[in-house]
Design an enzyme around this catalytic site. Sequence first.
Site, mmCIF file in Angstrom:
data_model
loop_
_atom_site.group_PDB
_atom_site.id
_atom_site.type_symbol
_atom_site.label_atom_id
_atom_site.label_comp_id
_atom_site.label_asym_id
_atom_site.label_seq_id
_atom_site.Cartn_x
_atom_site.Cartn_y
_atom_site.Cartn_z
ATOM 1 N N LYS A 133 -19.160 -29.416 25.833
ATOM 2 C CA LYS A 133 -20.135 -30.046 24.936
ATOM 3 C C LYS A 133 -19.659 -30.057 23.481
ATOM 4 O O LYS A 133 -19.907 -31.027 22.757
ATOM 5 C CB LYS A 133 -21.490 -29.356 25.050
ATOM 6 C CG LYS A 133 -21.565 -27.943 24.494
ATOM 7 C CD LYS A 133 -22.958 -27.378 24.636
ATOM 8 C CE LYS A 133 -23.044 -25.956 24.104
ATOM 9 N NZ LYS A 133 -22.833 -25.875 22.651
ATOM 10 N N THR A 134 -18.980 -29.005 23.055
ATOM 11 C CA THR A 134 -18.501 -28.986 21.672
ATOM 12 C C THR A 134 -17.452 -30.063 21.460
ATOM 13 O O THR A 134 -17.396 -30.721 20.406
ATOM 14 C CB THR A 134 -17.931 -27.601 21.316
ATOM 15 O OG1 THR A 134 -18.936 -26.605 21.555
ATOM 16 C CG2 THR A 134 -17.515 -27.538 19.859
ATOM 17 N N ASP A 163 -27.071 -29.358 18.235
ATOM 18 C CA ASP A 163 -26.507 -28.625 19.363
ATOM 19 C C ASP A 163 -27.541 -27.644 19.906
ATOM 20 O O ASP A 163 -28.465 -27.240 19.178
ATOM 21 C CB ASP A 163 -25.251 -27.878 18.897
ATOM 22 C CG ASP A 163 -24.433 -27.328 20.050
ATOM 23 O OD1 ASP A 163 -24.654 -27.755 21.201
ATOM 24 O OD2 ASP A 163 -23.565 -26.475 19.791
ATOM 25 N N GLU A 164 -27.394 -27.247 21.158
ATOM 26 C CA GLU A 164 -28.288 -26.268 21.808
ATOM 27 C C GLU A 164 -29.759 -26.671 21.627
ATOM 28 O O GLU A 164 -30.613 -25.849 21.268
ATOM 29 C CB GLU A 164 -28.054 -24.858 21.243
ATOM 30 C CG GLU A 164 -26.629 -24.349 21.376
ATOM 31 C CD GLU A 164 -26.251 -23.954 22.798
ATOM 32 O OE1 GLU A 164 -27.067 -24.168 23.720
ATOM 33 O OE2 GLU A 164 -25.134 -23.450 22.989
ATOM 34 N N GLN A 212 -30.197 -23.665 30.708
ATOM 35 C CA GLN A 212 -29.761 -22.522 29.906
ATOM 36 C C GLN A 212 -30.761 -22.176 28.806
ATOM 37 O O GLN A 212 -30.414 -21.537 27.818
ATOM 38 C CB GLN A 212 -28.384 -22.800 29.299
ATOM 39 C CG GLN A 212 -27.296 -22.988 30.344
ATOM 40 C CD GLN A 212 -25.928 -23.170 29.718
ATOM 41 O OE1 GLN A 212 -25.361 -22.247 29.139
ATOM 42 N NE2 GLN A 212 -25.398 -24.386 29.832
ATOM 43 N N ARG A 228 -20.804 -17.437 33.058
ATOM 44 C CA ARG A 228 -19.916 -16.891 32.029
ATOM 45 C C ARG A 228 -18.551 -16.541 32.620
ATOM 46 O O ARG A 228 -17.595 -16.334 31.887
ATOM 47 C CB ARG A 228 -20.492 -15.618 31.393
ATOM 48 C CG ARG A 228 -21.840 -15.707 30.706
ATOM 49 C CD ARG A 228 -21.921 -16.803 29.699
ATOM 50 N NE ARG A 228 -22.504 -18.009 30.292
ATOM 51 C CZ ARG A 228 -22.501 -19.194 29.722
ATOM 52 N NH1 ARG A 228 -21.912 -19.372 28.571
ATOM 53 N NH2 ARG A 228 -23.051 -20.234 30.321
#
Length: 793
Positions: free
Chosen positions: A69-70, A255-256, A294, A648
């Site tokens: 995503k980044t 973002d997020e 998430q 993770r």
Amino acid sequence: MDSLFDELVAAARASAPLPAAANWDDPDSSREAETDASELLRGLNPQQHEAVVHSGSPLLVVAGAGSGKTKVLTHRIAYALATGRARADQIIAITFTNKAAAEMRERVRALVGPQAGRMWVSTFHSACVRILRREYRDVPIRSTFSVYDMQDAQRLMALTCKRMNLDPKQFNPKMFSRRVSDFKNELITPSQALAQARTDIEKTIAEAYRLYNEALQQAHAMDFDDLIMRTVQLLQNNPQVARTYRRRFRHVLVDEYQDTNHAQYMLVRALVGDEDDDAGVAPAELTVVGDSDQSIYAFRGATIRNIEEFEKDYPDAHTVVLEQNYRSTQNILSAANAVIAANSGRRAKRLWTDSGDGAKVVGYAADSEHDEARFIAREIDALTDSGVNPGDVAIFYRTNAQSRALEEIFIRTGLPYRVVGGTRFYERKEIKDALAYLRAIANPDDSVSIRRIFNTPRRGLGDKAEATLAAYAHDRGISFGSAIAAAVEGEIPGLAARTLNALRDFYATLTEVRDFAEDATPAEILDAILDRSGYVATLRASDDPQDETRVENLAELHAVAAEFLETQPEGDLGDFLERVALVADSDSIPGDEAGQITLMTVHTAKGLEFPVVFASGMEDGTFPHARSIDDATQLAEERRLAYVALTRARERLYVTRAAVRSAWGMPQDLPPSRFLTAIPDDVLDWRREVAGNEALRASSTSRSPLSFGSGYTPKASAVRTVQRAGVQRSAEKDEAAIPALAAGDRVLHDSYGLGTVLEVTGQGRRAVANVDFGDGAVKKLMLRYAPLTKLEV
């Protein structure tokens, strides 16, 4: 990561005047050397490509864990610049943490060069500081207003409660701070809070909110929640200011987005604008990136509806789903997909990778938390022998209290570790407070320990009273504890009646528990002092979620005291404090962080990744947490938390559980986590599928120990029983109930599992057995206390 407060200060100092408004619409005002747009698209998968090139309507990028995503965000910014759709000073990119903002800033700079310096890439709070300092006249506030961090804000609230003559035992200032934060996150003003108040406590909180805000304004200060709330109010109430920033920021990227609360949601809408507003500027181009799977911060006010209903908020929105994962193996992703699939109402999404299946997910069913910790330590030892760096290994747990068993096994085995996002077990405030109480019981002249607990919990003994007693003790060459005794006897003049009464109650507490301690175990003494002092009651009365965690940590200390009795049946309080001091001292030995195993809660692990991950405590009642099991909304959040934990891991994933876990010395039978039982069998490699104590119960009841799997929903009281002892000693086992054992007998221990008796010494209430539980674990158990059952062969 730098603190948020430090970043806000830096942002304020770096603030520069905005360019003249006329320049913002001049296409020739900031030409840069063009970046080759086609190069920016090289290496993107089809979905990433679609997200990068989209223009016009609002864009929702549903970015699965590890899906890049980044990269999509930074390449989208660079592509807009390279194709002439935007200039750098027209872009604002917002994220949540300083680390994420710094990473995005550097990656954009690497793609587009120096012009990245004219973009706003920052956290929500630092962006708001820059706006408020520039528009301070319309707020209104001084341009040099102070920003209060959390501690400053809580101190101000404590002073506000004192001004209202509120008893801090009944009206906890921290709880008031949390409620005021909730109001501000919902953009509720003090007058609105008062209008909504129905009960006396709600009215009291609303009044505290009003007075607290007045104190902030008098000090020309804002707390963190104010930064966003006041910016939203500024943009909503001042069309000219709103027009200024909407003309400036033609591209807004967030973002997020799944972690935004209502105030942050409204800030984004205020910056973007819409067709119907009166600012006279067309809406900005909006891009939000996130993943509802998430969303794990509801306890902080995050609203999952912001991302789930994005397409309702923006009917012409375009959505791109990123499912290709670049982090984990397929077996790890298949496990995570299976866990999250049980959440209803979510957007269908299945992570996949082209990097291969990888190693299977390793499962282990331990007899107890200690057996679980031993397994984890053995596995890490084997991994390091095969070349894995300890720094590549992370262990996740649901609550901080679970770290204790892991920390102790690592200390004993010499494995290097660090606790991230929390404090090492014996360094936590509540643990230090409890041990200070025990030391004060064991040693009436331990001035350091007594002064630590003098007004903890608050009992009306302030700094002046402490200073008076300390001066008296110094002048006469006696301990602080002796000075308290002298005050109670009326030998120290000048003490107010209220102070003297509080001193007498404190002195009586210590004296009563000392008398009780003469014939009690360390665990019983801990129960007594935490109860008699009101320490646990104060934590339980608090609405602060951190205080609930502190109670769990105290429960874990109680488990330490109970286990001490099993290893040293004749040990007393002094022996226990000596052992804890030695462990705590080892706990403080520094190590090389790069070569240390990482221990952290799953919440702390969000946004991180490790080659090897152990997801521990996978039991119903632990993970998912007991307080979430009976609430569908909270259970869905727990499932998202499990999804975060599993995703993770890059190369190896372990999932472990304990069939029995202790709290306040009471072993609790816990069924396998419903998240664990959701993982497909074909991706799991069970090292041990059934714990030894479960196998024994199964053979005696002809029932599978796993039959209470994912469909079983125990009540919270059944999975987390808390025993609170009074000053009266707990009832002991009747001698008739003490098992008669001899060398060679097979036994079952509730925590350690199956064992063989090696030797029995003493008789009746003093009977002690040495029991071999395998793997070199020989325990000395006092039979009148040990949860031990003799097995008939």
